[in-house]
Enzyme design. Structure first.
Site, PDB file in Angstrom:
ATOM      1  N   LEU A 435       0.821  -1.216   0.000  1.00 38.72           N
ATOM      2  CA  LEU A 435       0.000   0.000   0.000  1.00 38.72           C
ATOM      3  C   LEU A 435       0.851   1.261   0.000  1.00 38.72           C
ATOM      4  O   LEU A 435       0.431   2.305  -0.496  1.00 38.72           O
ATOM      5  CB  LEU A 435      -0.919   0.019   1.233  1.00 38.72           C
ATOM      6  CG  LEU A 435      -2.015  -1.038   1.287  1.00 38.72           C
ATOM      7  CD1 LEU A 435      -2.754  -0.958   2.610  1.00 38.72           C
ATOM      8  CD2 LEU A 435      -2.993  -0.859   0.136  1.00 38.72           C
ATOM      9  N   GLY A 436       2.036   1.182   0.581  1.00 40.13           N
ATOM     10  CA  GLY A 436       2.901   2.354   0.647  1.00 40.13           C
ATOM     11  C   GLY A 436       4.237   2.002   1.255  1.00 40.13           C
ATOM     12  O   GLY A 436       4.398   1.002   1.960  1.00 40.13           O
ATOM     13  N   GLY A 438       7.799   3.835   3.231  1.00 38.19           N
ATOM     14  CA  GLY A 438       8.321   4.997   3.939  1.00 38.19           C
ATOM     15  C   GLY A 438       9.748   4.764   4.364  1.00 38.19           C
ATOM     16  O   GLY A 438      10.361   3.714   4.079  1.00 38.19           O
ATOM     17  N   VAL A 443       3.971  -0.811   4.233  1.00 35.29           N
ATOM     18  CA  VAL A 443       2.613  -1.126   4.666  1.00 35.29           C
ATOM     19  C   VAL A 443       1.973  -2.022   3.608  1.00 35.29           C
ATOM     20  O   VAL A 443       1.983  -1.690   2.417  1.00 35.29           O
ATOM     21  CB  VAL A 443       1.770   0.144   4.877  1.00 35.29           C
ATOM     22  CG1 VAL A 443       0.353  -0.229   5.298  1.00 35.29           C
ATOM     23  CG2 VAL A 443       2.409   1.036   5.926  1.00 35.29           C
ATOM     24  N   LYS A 457       1.775  -2.970   9.072  1.00 34.31           N
ATOM     25  CA  LYS A 457       2.967  -2.131   9.002  1.00 34.31           C
ATOM     26  C   LYS A 457       4.177  -2.969   9.402  1.00 34.31           C
ATOM     27  O   LYS A 457       4.294  -3.424  10.543  1.00 34.31           O
ATOM     28  CB  LYS A 457       2.848  -0.921   9.920  1.00 34.31           C
ATOM     29  CG  LYS A 457       4.052   0.004   9.803  1.00 34.31           C
ATOM     30  CD  LYS A 457       3.920   1.228  10.688  1.00 34.31           C
ATOM     31  CE  LYS A 457       5.142   2.138  10.548  1.00 34.31           C
ATOM     32  NZ  LYS A 457       5.065   3.314  11.423  1.00 34.31           N
ATOM     33  N   ASP A 555       4.328  12.675  14.494  1.00 36.89           N
ATOM     34  CA  ASP A 555       4.620  12.630  13.066  1.00 36.89           C
ATOM     35  C   ASP A 555       3.346  12.955  12.281  1.00 36.89           C
ATOM     36  O   ASP A 555       2.939  12.212  11.390  1.00 36.89           O
ATOM     37  CB  ASP A 555       5.158  11.256  12.676  1.00 36.89           C
ATOM     38  CG  ASP A 555       5.815  11.272  11.295  1.00 36.89           C
ATOM     39  OD1 ASP A 555       6.133  12.377  10.788  1.00 36.89           O
ATOM     40  OD2 ASP A 555       6.014  10.195  10.711  1.00 36.89           O
TER      41      ASP A 555
END
Length: 721
Positions: A435-436, A438, A443, A457, A555
């Site tokens: 999904l993403g 970082g 994730v 995560k 954050d």
């Protein structure tokens, strides 16, 4: 004769048990309450000092068990959960309604002190409750400092709301923090004032508070589950007592490691016992290992569980043989299969003697090779299981399991997933499930066996925080229930870096919708942008003021605000969050962590994280919504282009009176200049270099809702024209 008596006395001294063992001949029952060691009735029958909380007294006629030196009546003691239930008299304040001039006719305070004992009030299973209206109740600790409290009023019956003990039905409640050892309640009232001219009598100040006022108010600490079961039937008056749950632990040493250094005082005496860190305050508790039950605080107190006698818990439909700490279940002779399930055993086929000999001879070499291969696989599997167990214990799994067990009756749904469950849900962490990504991890989208969608995560770096604190933070985050906060469903601790499991939010991040990459990138209208900002502000304000203890996100950025199917905001990613002391001014000293463009300058200089740091970062997110620019963008000046912060760019433009030019053209047209000016004024306060000059997150949320209402009114007036 005197010599003989002296010899008998010396012999008795030589056979006395060590200080941490259960003395023989001690009374273990008072009325219908069983008293297990380390507790004891009378001198020498308990663990530790006489005033340490483990010594009890049994009063007669009728039998009543109390804590020696404190007088609190004990109704139950649990070794498995390290809890005790005691009775507490409710505090009471009654008010005059016959115009005597004195609003408080009678007040009885019923404090409870546990200082110096093995007990602390259970923050998970007890609550502070006040009944009566209008009422204001609070309590402080033994040093006179305020701990917590609540207020209650009574709405009229025709305007009653669903639910119970929510503050407007004559009842309110408040959570209890960890580590509390003393309780002194105070009861007050509001909405009552003297009659005209300062004469005798009292008149309602506001009908809102005094519509259904009661003559008396009550305050007490109480077992939360007991009070919930009492529900609307709880209508006691006068003097009454309620049960309170206390956590107890061996407080002689702060940790298990420190306790093991003093073998004489070490309380875990059974050979089949294990030491666990206390979940409330310093100290430790003892449990029997898997497959054993009993009292771990006495020699040979943990006895083997005969699983064959408990078929409902350990089913076996074949031949059951009990073993130390476990059992074996095999099919009867002449059959084979899985004897632990019904109809799992099947009759073996009958071979002739010659055929059996051929099969045995031809299988010999194959079985030998298979044995070597199986032994190799067994060694590898054993190493893998040992590594998983080591990671599980290092990441606080035992402590988290203990605390989840104590919360099972409170309805908390937090799951400790296995690595196999997570791998199956994400198809082996397939790239198609990403999904993403970082700086700290990836994730993945997952689907559990029941069909529910999750987000996993998977971090790349190890968080060096204290294991005990990590387990506590997981429990607190799991209890956050806010419609604009992504729900933490569980975690996986069998890996080197724990994985967190959240609910899946389908519409991507706010960053993608503003700057590209989202399903509807760039198509959020101005009204929807203000709504998303107000919803995210509500979530952060809830974490700052309503969570116990308060939670600082650390954050806040547009990438960490997700949008659900209805484009409602969901604040996510608490991997960097910190628990804070109560109070807006409270600061937490941490290593600086955050995202460039969103970092609070004061936090960057001092390393002191406060709730105002989240306010600064959130203001940058609102700037992204209103300007359409990124938090770190190229800034154009006379010499060309250079990189610069959106926050500083906006402040510079606002000081020159050019803040409207910075806003997105559609935002200016749809919202109007008055709304844009009001939003700019709020953002300038939030972006102040000095944290104390910034508003609280609650003030920001309220102001955004007012700005949104004004913008809606302006659009309605424009449509009418």
């Amino acid at each position: 004769m005197e010599v003989l008596r002296l010899l008998r006395f010396c012999l008795a001294l030589s056979v006395l048990p060590p200080a941490a063992s259960q003395p023989p001949g001690c009374r273990r029952q008072c009325g219908n309450v069983t008293v297990p060691y380390p507790f004891g009735i009378g001198a020498g029958c308990h663990h530790g000092a006489a005033t340490g909380g483990f010594r009890l007294r049994c009063r007669r006629r009728p039998p009543r068990l109390t804590v020696y030196g404190y007088g609190h009546e004990v109704t139950a003691i649990s070794l498995a959960t390290a809890e005790a239930t005691v009775l507490l008299n409710a505090s009471r304040a009654c008010y005059n309604d016959n115009h005597s001039g004195d609003p408080n006719l009678q007040q009885q305070q019923q404090p409870m002190a546990l200082n110096g004992s093995a007990f602390l009030f259970s923050s998970m299973k007890s609550k502070f409750v006040s009944i009566g209206c209008p009422g204001l109740a609070y309590f402080n600790d033994g040093d006179g400092y305020y701990v917590t409290g609540c207020m209650s009023v009574c709405r009229t019956s025709e305007r009653s709301l669903p639910g119970s003990c929510r503050g407007d039905d004559g009842c309110c409640q408040s959570n209890i923090p960890l580590g509390l050892g003393s309780y002194r309640p105070y009861l007050g009232s509001f909405g009552r004032r003297r009659g005209p001219g300062g004469g005798r009598g009292w008149e309602p100040q506001q009908a809102t508070f005094m519509a259904n006022s009661t003559a008396c108010s009550y305050a007490f600490m109480v077992d939360a589950m007991w009070f919930w079961l009492a529900g609307s039937h709880f209508n006691r008056t006068g003097d009454f007592a309620v049960p309170v749950v206390l956590d107890w632990a061996i407080r002689d040493a702060p940790t298990c490691a420190a306790a093991r250094q003093d073998t004489a005082a070490y309380a875990c005496r059974s050979a089949q016992s294990v030491c666990l860190e206390s979940g409330n305050g310093p100290g430790y508790v003892c449990n029997c290992t898997d497959g054993y039950q009993g009292n771990p605080y006495v020699l040979d107190g943990c006895t083997d569980v005969d699983e064959c006698q408990h078929s409902d818990e350990f089913p076996c439909y074949g031949v059951c043989v009990n073993t130390p700490g476990s059992f074996t279940c095999t099919c009867p002779k002449g059959s084979s299969g899985n004897a632990t399930i019904q109809y799992g055993c099947r009759r073996d086929n009958k071979f002739s003697t010659a055929l059996k000999a051929v099969v045995a001879a031809s299988s010999g070499v194959f079985l030998l090779l298979l044995a070597f291969f199986a032994a190799h696989l067994w060694v590898q599997k054993r190493r893998l299981l040992q590594a998983k167990r080591r990671f599980f214990e290092h990441n606080g799994g035992l402590l988290l399991q203990q605390q989840l067990g104590s919360l099972a009756s409170s309805g908390v749904t937090f799951t400790i997933f296995s690595e196999e469950e997570i791998a199956k849900a994400t198809e082996g962490f397939s790239e198609a499930r990403v999904l993403g990504r970082g700086g700290h991890g990836v994730v993945y989208k997952g689907v559990l066996a029941d069909g529910s969608a999750i987000a996993v995560k998977r971090s790349r770096v190890v968080d060096a925080r204290n294991v005990k604190e990590f387990a506590r933070e997981m429990l607190i985050l799991s209890q956050i229930n806010h419609r604009h906060v992504v729900k933490l469903l569980g975690c996986c601790l069998e890996v080197e870096v724990p994985m967190l499991v959240y609910e899946h939010v389908p519409n991507g991040s706010l960053h993608g919708h503003i700057h590209g990459g989202g399903a509807a990138a760039g198509e959020l209208p101005a009204g929807a942008r203000l709504r998303v900002a107000a919803e995210a502000a509500d979530a952060l304000a809830y974490m700052h003021t309503s969570a116990s203890p308060p939670i600082l996100h650390r954050d806040v950025k547009s990438a960490n605000i997700l949008l659900d199917g209805g484009l409602a905001a969901k604040v996510s990613d608490f991997g960097a969050s910190r628990l804070a002391p109560a109070g807006e001014a409270a600061a937490v000293a941490t290593l600086v962590q955050g995202t460039l463009g969103y970092l609070d300058p004061e936090y960057l200089l001092t390393s002191q994280l406060t709730s105002k740091s989240d306010v600064y970062s959130f203001a940058v997110v609102v700037l992204e919504l209103l300007t359409g620019r990124k938090a770190f963008v190229p800034v154009e000046d006379e010499e060309g282009e250079e990189e610069g912060s959106l926050a500083f760019f906006f402040i510079t433009a606002a000081q020159a009176g050019r803040h409207r030019e910075v806003m997105d053209e559609k935002v200016r047209e749809e919202l109007g200049v008055e709304v844009v000016d009001e939003a700019a004024e709020l953002l300038l306060r939030c972006l102040s270099m000095v944290g104390d000059k910034r508003p609280t997150m609650k003030e920001v949320a309220d102001r955004l809702h007012r700005i949104r209402s004004r913008a809606s009114s302006c659009r309605s007036n424009s449509a009418d024209i």
